[in-house]
Design a protein around this motif. Structure first.
Motif: not given
Length: 939
Positions: A180-182, A428-431, A478, A493, A500, A548
């Motif tokens: 998970k990142g942004s 934003t937070e993304q996978w 992404c 979560s 997570t 999620e």
RNA sequence: GGGCCCGUAGCUCAGUUGGUUAGAGCGCACGGCUGAUAACCGUGAGGUCAGUGGUUCGAAUCCACUCGGGCCCA
């Protein structure tokens, strides 16, 4: 007397006019009735596997020429392979999820109804929409003649398919490749939603345009002491931005590596930026014509490249936040046409900024919330909306003497398609799928994918360069989308600590849930309803979990078909022998399939990948409504028939872009007619033949043996072309054979024998033996391409020639055996014969122009040839040569080169066979030639 | 702007590792046939091999650049 009745003239029900638009649907009905797909799969069930795995088109709209070309291409390969005995079940698929469908459904609903539509209802509407176009396209593909399991296609919205996404996600998650990142995305602060590129409208707006100096914490000596200035002279790098509100998130300044940067001396400070832009900035800043540059001892301006400047390890004081510093880096996207050549970089607020952040490991602050309001990270501007903050920031900078210029500029800026307001770029937070990170002991994805690429056969060969360079250079993938219509990222979560939660237990439960109820259940059921009670947050032990919200990228979804389809269906297998798509899929499906397969199994999903070019118009331009050059496959089917599209597709060199135009289609139709007429001639002369009448090789006239040699050569050439994926050479070889070998030579010569010789004579039956072989071979060779016409020919062939096969698609592949040594002799001899024939036809044309003769049968020819050729020709005999040249008679003589003289034949025209011969040799038939007299006498 | 690729007669294609006047079929023009007939046969005219420069004794073929086009990125 009317001798016509005594002759064997052609007879057939096979129509000259194809009327494909009308007849093709009848063959479709026939295939459906006999269940051709099942019959072929049963007949080949013991054969070696050759699986062509269908890439799913998007279930949206009617098919276009590109999808038609692709499907026809696949179909001809599948049909060829199955006729060769390979087991090649073809399962068509559709890509059913994703933004375009959701977007369309949302537009159809309108903003009012959207407000009262739940996510579950929206998903139901999307599903309905997708299924409608699956039906539409399935009908259209079948109309093109595509054979496959259309009863049971694969759909990415099938529950079992959806579960496959989770299986792959689990494998890759457990192998440490998913994190998970942004990442910055387009965000509408009014609609509070993420926007896809397709939902962005660009409009011209007037924005702020400000030039802000960022002061270096340690003034670089190059611009101070080295140039004779005081060591503590303040030095700044000058940036330019049109979005002042992004300054609080600044972490770096990006320079162009190769550009020259200079220092402008101004009010006791030095301002550094690109030399190319000095005049431009001076004008905006009102510095006047005389700009003083920092100069070295030699009087020349001090110049440092971006790379040198960035290499000094300088830091600057953050323009907004006290006690924070930023760094200098270099990047390819820095422009030198506007601005300062020094780009303010905020990884949370721009695509390129984000990539720079990834590359240099920069922090990625994002102080703006969903409503576009600064949080504490906004420093002095916390609590302000970004639009309100702009003037305040400019004011604030001016007060601190940190503004070189402030003006406005007009440029194109992204706006929300829904509310028409400007959007912002916001992290934003993304996978993500990591290309380079993996769990201990697991090979990173990039490395594994590159090795897998090397194990795959790429056709054409250059295709490997493309995929390799893409995989080598691509950033992390992404895979999350803030959307409703898709498959959820299958993790939870913790409600209390936010950790997570994704474990064997949760994955098992989610897979089971999707398999039974589909991914819809994710949005309608509570986790407590399907997760085991034992599931706990690994960090705080909490048991309340939140599913999620995001869904997975549709490329991921189609990519996992190797698992959701190939592994899941009994009749299929992974890896597939072949994937076949347009060249855009190097970025799309080829890659998403590769990455998910290597990520989960450390193995490629395909053994080989074939790519074709794009469909363009006659001038090589892409088809577009605005150019008015779009040709719809449905129109062509209606006008000319699907076989014309199929022939066009086969005739093109797919390794490049493929052109289509009215002229090209006209030429294709003409070629089609030529082949069709060849079939018609063959059929019409076999109406009274069956294999029990076949004449053996040794009993055949030499010409017939030679005809079998050319047929055998054709079968070899065509088979090789198919095997080496050179379909346009299949077309070429078959067409040239029909025109050159058959129509203009062999068939033309044969007419006399077929029509005039005794019905049951050896000479006629020998010719028919060859024609039967030609017919049954040729129809098989073209069956993968001219799928409708080949079936029509097959059904019009004498039943005894069909070997009990109800369809040509079940008839297997032809082989024509000829004795090798004799074949070589014949090829050599007939090379000479045909050269002589060219000379004779040329001479005949001259005598026609001189009004000496009209038809060649009226001519008597004297042929001269050099000794070597003469020997070959004499060996055939003058009579045989006259027959092959279709002249009355011929004499041979030795001469320097090949030459022919033409005279009017002495004989009279036989009223039966129209040859010029001595008539009345048989007193019983005074007006006929000897041969015809013999035939009528029954000798 | 970057990566991959393409550009031979009106059309679709051939042109092996650079080597004689660049080929084929279709289309077109002209002619023949009228027992493949809204068919069939023959002859002929069509190309500065996108352009420019270079390497070479010699280049459609190798190199560089330019122009035009496609896909994917930016």
């Amino acid at each position: 007397m009317d001798y016509k009745q005594t002759m064997n003239l052609p007879q057939t029900e096979f129509p000259m006019r194809a009327s494909l638009a009308k007849r093709e649907p009848e063959w479709l009905a026939f295939w459906e009735e006999i269940d051709i797909d099942r019959l072929v799969n049963e007949a080949t069930s013991d054969g070696p596997p050759f699986l062509l795995h269908d890439g799913p088109p998007y279930a949206n709209g009617h098919i276009h020429m590109g999808t038609a070309f692709n499907k026809v291409f696949k179909d001809l390969i599948v049909k060829y392979k199955s006729m060769r005995g390979f087991h090649s079940p073809y399962v068509p698929g559709w890509d059913c999820h994703g933004q375009p469908i959701e977007h369309q459904v949302e537009k159809d609903l309108g903003p009012e109804k959207m407000k009262t539509t739940s996510q579950a209802e929206l998903r139901a509407l999307c599903r309905e929409y997708a299924l409608k176009f699956v039906d539409v396209q399935a009908t259209e593909f079948q109309r093109l003649g595509v054979r496959g399991d259309f009863e049971r296609p694969y759909l990415t919205l099938d529950p079992a398919y959806e579960a496959g996404n989770v299986r792959i996600f689990r494998e890759m998650y457990e192998r440490g490749m998913i994190y998970k990142g942004s990442k910055p995305i387009h965000w509408c602060i009014r609609c509070k939603t993420a926007l896809a590129e397709a939902e962005i409208e660009y409009r011209d707006v007037t924005s702020h345009s400000i030039y802000v100096p960022f002061a270096f914490t340690e003034p670089p000596s190059a611009f101070t002491v080295d140039a004779g200035l005081a060591a503590d002279t303040p030095v700044s790098v000058l940036i330019w931005t049109t979005t002042p509100w992004t300054l609080p998130a600044n972490v770096a300044v990006t320079l162009a590596a190769d550009a020259a940067y200079v220092g402008v001396v101004r009010d006791g400070r030095v301002i550094v930026f690109a030399e190319e832009l000095v005049a431009q900035v001076a004008e905006v800043a009102g510095w006047g014509a005389e700009v003083e540059l920092v100069r070295g001892g030699d009087g020349e301006p001090v110049r440092l490249t971006g790379a040198e400047l960035a290499g000094l390890g300088l830091t600057y004081t953050h323009p907004i936040h006290d006690g924070v510093t930023g760094v200098l880096v270099t990047g390819e996207h820095v422009e030198l046409s506007t601005g300062t050549g020094a780009v303010h970089t905020a990884p949370g607020h721009g695509e390129e900024d984000y990539l720079m952040g990834q590359r240099f490991g920069l922090p990625s602050p994002m102080p703006v919330d969903d409503d576009g309001v600064f949080d504490a990270g906004g420093g002095p501007f916390a609590g302000l909306r970004v639009t309100e903050a702009n003037p305040r920031i400019i004011e604030w900078l001016a007060e601190r003497d940190a503004l070189v210029a402030a003006t406005t500029t007009s440029h194109s800026y992204p706006h929300c398609w829904r509310c028409k307001q400007p959007v912002i770029f916001r992290a934003t937070e993304q996978w993500f799928v990591s290309m380079d990170l993996a769990a201990e002991g697991v090979r990173p994805l990039r490395e594994g994918a590159l090795e897998a690429i090397g194990q795959v056969e790429w056709i054409p060969g250059w295709s490997v360069n493309r995929i390799r360079s893409m995989v080598t250079d691509r950033p992390d993938w992404c895979i999350s989308r803030q959307r409703a219509w898709g498959v959820p990222i299958p993790v939870f979560s913790c409600a209390s600590c936010g950790e997570t939660v994704a474990t064997d237990e949760t994955f098992d439960a989610v897979i089971a849930l999707f398999e039974t109820e589909g991914a819809d259940a994710w949005f309608t059921r509570k986790p407590s309803e399907y997760l085991p009670e034992t599931v706990r947050c690994g960090r705080c032990g909490g048991s309340s979990l939140i599913p999620e919200d995001d869904i997975v990228d549709v490329w991921w979804e189609s990519g996992v078909s190797h698992t959701s389809v190939l592994d899941a269906r009994e009749e299929l297998h992974r890896p597939a022998e072949l994937y076949l798509e347009g060249s855009d899929q190097h970025r799309g499906w080829f890659q998403s399939a590769l990455l998910t397969s290597v990520g989960a199994y450390d193995a490629p999903p395909y053994e080989r990948v074939l790519t074709h070019g794009f469909i363009v118009d006659g001038d090589g331009r892409k088809m577009s409504k605005s150019l008015g050059n779009v040709i719809s496959p449905l129109d062509v089917i209606e006008r000319s028939g699907a076989d014309i599209i199929r022939l066009w597709a086969a005739a093109a060199d797919y390794s490049q872009d493929v052109s289509i135009s009215d002229e090209i289609l006209d030429r294709t139709s003409e070629a089609y007619r030529r082949m069709r007429n060849t079939f018609r001639f063959l059929l019409s002369n076999l109406h009274d033949y069956d294999p029990s009448m076949a004449v053996a090789w040794d009993e055949m006239p030499e010409l017939d043996r030679y005809a079998l040699v050319t047929l055998s050569d054709l079968v070899d050439r065509v088979t090789r072309a198919y095997d080496e994926w050179r379909f346009h050479q299949v077309y070429r070889a078959v067409f040239d054979y029909c025109v050159v070998d058959l129509s203009s030579f062999y068939l033309d010569v044969l007419k006399d024998r077929l029509y005039s010789d005794g019905t049951d004579s050896l000479s006629r039956r020998s010719a028919q033996t060859v024609l039967a072989s030609v017919l049954t071979s040729l129809v098989r060779l073209v069956a993968p391409i001219l799928t409708f016409t080949a079936e029509e020919v097959w059904q019009h062939s004498p039943e005894s020639l069909r070997d009990g096969h109800v369809s040509v698609q079940l008839a297997g592949w032809p082989t024509v055996e000829v004795p090798a040594e004799e074949a070589d002799e014949l090829r050599a001899a007939y090379k000479v014969v045909l050269e002589a024939r060219d000379v004779v036809t040329k001479a005949l044309e001259d005598s026609r122009a001189a009004k000496l003769v009209n038809k060649s049968q009226e001519a008597s020819v004297e042929l001269t040839a050099p000794a070597e050729a003469l020997e070959v020709l004499s060996a055939r005999g003058a009579e045989r040569l006259a027959e092959m040249f279709i002249v009355a008679d011929l004499t041979l003589a030795e001469g320097d080169g090949l030459g022919a003289g033409v005279a009017v034949a002495s004989g009279e025209k036989c009223p039966r066979c129209w040859n010029h011969r001595t008539l009345g040799v048989d007193p019983a038939f005074p007006e006929l030639c000897g041969r015809c007299a013999g035939v009528l006498a029954g000798r």
